[in-house]
Scaffold this motif. Structure first.
Motif, PDB file in Angstrom:
ATOM      1  N   TYR A  37      38.120  36.377  37.953  1.00  0.00           N
ATOM      2  CA  TYR A  37      39.483  36.778  38.190  1.00  0.00           C
ATOM      3  C   TYR A  37      39.881  36.189  39.536  1.00  0.00           C
ATOM      4  CZ  TYR A  37      39.331  40.144  34.335  1.00  0.00           C
ATOM      5  OH  TYR A  37      39.241  40.727  33.099  1.00  0.00           O
ATOM      6  N   ARG A  38      41.154  36.137  39.787  1.00  0.00           N
ATOM      7  CA  ARG A  38      41.611  35.606  41.082  1.00  0.00           C
ATOM      8  C   ARG A  38      42.745  36.453  41.636  1.00  0.00           C
ATOM      9  NH1 ARG A  38      44.510  29.934  39.040  1.00  0.00           N
ATOM     10  NH2 ARG A  38      46.403  30.899  38.168  1.00  0.00           N
ATOM     11  N   GLN A  39      42.886  36.376  42.965  1.00  0.00           N
ATOM     12  CA  GLN A  39      43.955  37.113  43.625  1.00  0.00           C
ATOM     13  C   GLN A  39      44.532  36.261  44.743  1.00  0.00           C
ATOM     14  OE1 GLN A  39      42.889  41.043  45.020  1.00  0.00           O
ATOM     15  NE2 GLN A  39      45.023  41.701  44.986  1.00  0.00           N
ATOM     16  N   GLN A  44      48.846  40.566  42.402  1.00  0.00           N
ATOM     17  CA  GLN A  44      47.788  41.344  41.775  1.00  0.00           C
ATOM     18  C   GLN A  44      46.665  40.428  41.298  1.00  0.00           C
ATOM     19  OE1 GLN A  44      49.762  43.600  38.644  1.00  0.00           O
ATOM     20  NE2 GLN A  44      49.932  45.376  40.001  1.00  0.00           N
ATOM     21  N   ARG A  45      45.476  41.013  41.175  1.00  0.00           N
ATOM     22  CA  ARG A  45      44.346  40.267  40.633  1.00  0.00           C
ATOM     23  C   ARG A  45      44.641  39.943  39.169  1.00  0.00           C
ATOM     24  NH1 ARG A  45      38.295  42.119  42.070  1.00  0.00           N
ATOM     25  NH2 ARG A  45      39.305  41.972  44.109  1.00  0.00           N
ATOM     26  N   GLU A  46      44.341  38.701  38.757  1.00  0.00           N
ATOM     27  CA  GLU A  46      44.629  38.278  37.394  1.00  0.00           C
ATOM     28  C   GLU A  46      43.429  37.585  36.764  1.00  0.00           C
ATOM     29  OE1 GLU A  46      47.751  35.364  37.154  1.00  0.00           O
ATOM     30  OE2 GLU A  46      46.694  33.917  38.412  1.00  0.00           O
ATOM     31  N   TYR A  93      38.781  33.636  44.316  1.00  0.00           N
ATOM     32  CA  TYR A  93      38.255  33.736  42.961  1.00  0.00           C
ATOM     33  C   TYR A  93      37.034  34.660  42.990  1.00  0.00           C
ATOM     34  CZ  TYR A  93      41.310  30.065  41.286  1.00  0.00           C
ATOM     35  OH  TYR A  93      42.421  29.326  40.917  1.00  0.00           O
ATOM     36  N   TYR A  94      37.096  35.708  42.181  1.00  0.00           N
ATOM     37  CA  TYR A  94      36.049  36.722  42.146  1.00  0.00           C
ATOM     38  C   TYR A  94      35.222  36.581  40.870  1.00  0.00           C
ATOM     39  CZ  TYR A  94      38.641  38.990  45.898  1.00  0.00           C
ATOM     40  OH  TYR A  94      39.277  39.266  47.077  1.00  0.00           O
ATOM     41  N   TRP A 111      31.489  43.160  40.535  1.00  0.00           N
ATOM     42  CA  TRP A 111      32.323  42.131  41.149  1.00  0.00           C
ATOM     43  C   TRP A 111      31.605  41.449  42.301  1.00  0.00           C
ATOM     44  CZ3 TRP A 111      36.969  40.947  39.011  1.00  0.00           C
ATOM     45  CH2 TRP A 111      37.502  41.873  38.110  1.00  0.00           C
ATOM     46  N   GLY A 114      33.804  37.093  46.244  1.00  0.00           N
ATOM     47  CA  GLY A 114      34.905  36.155  46.149  1.00  0.00           C
ATOM     48  C   GLY A 114      34.667  34.867  46.918  1.00  0.00           C
TER      49      GLY A 114
END
Length: 121
Positions: A37-39, A44-46, A93-94, A111, A114
């Motif tokens: 996921y990325r923020q 918001q994280r997507e 990027y997580y 998680w 990042g």
């Protein structure tokens, strides 16, 4: 718990490519889903991309056709090949996984810390 080693982030020019990798370790019995996921700042994280143990990928709409996710189940590794990068791909990027630990019964989300990806000329 699950520990992650994330690598491959950095600065790249628009149109360039990067490859992220994520290695998960710990008392892992099985990982059902791995991915990223990325923020971006102020957003918001997507979802970027995830992949099941069986190899079925899911991509966020904004990266379809440009990013490719793959996985090595034996090594608890995932890779994200990012091509045709755009400035709007700039984000942290997580790495993510949904896993069950040895001796446990529940699937849990984990998680990574990042890695920064910056797309700029």
């Amino acid at each position: 718990q699950v520990q992650f080693v994330e690598s491959g982030g950095g600065l790249v020019q628009p149109g360039g490519s990067l490859r992220l990798s994520c290695a998960a370790s710990g008392r892992i019995f099985s990982i059902a889903v791995m991915g990223w996921y990325r923020q971006a700042p102020g957003k918001q994280r997507e979802l970027v991309a995830t992949i099941t143990r069986g190899g079925s990928p899911t991509y966020g709409d904004s990266v379809k056709g440009r990013f490719t996710i793959s996985r090595d189940n034996a090594k608890n590794l995932a890779y994200l090949q990012m091509n045709s990068l755009k400035p709007e791909d700039t984000a942290v990027y997580y790495c993510y996984c949904n896993a069950v630990l040895s001796g446990m019964w529940e699937m849990t989300d984990y998680w990574g810390q990042g890695t920064q990806v910056t797309v700029s000329s």
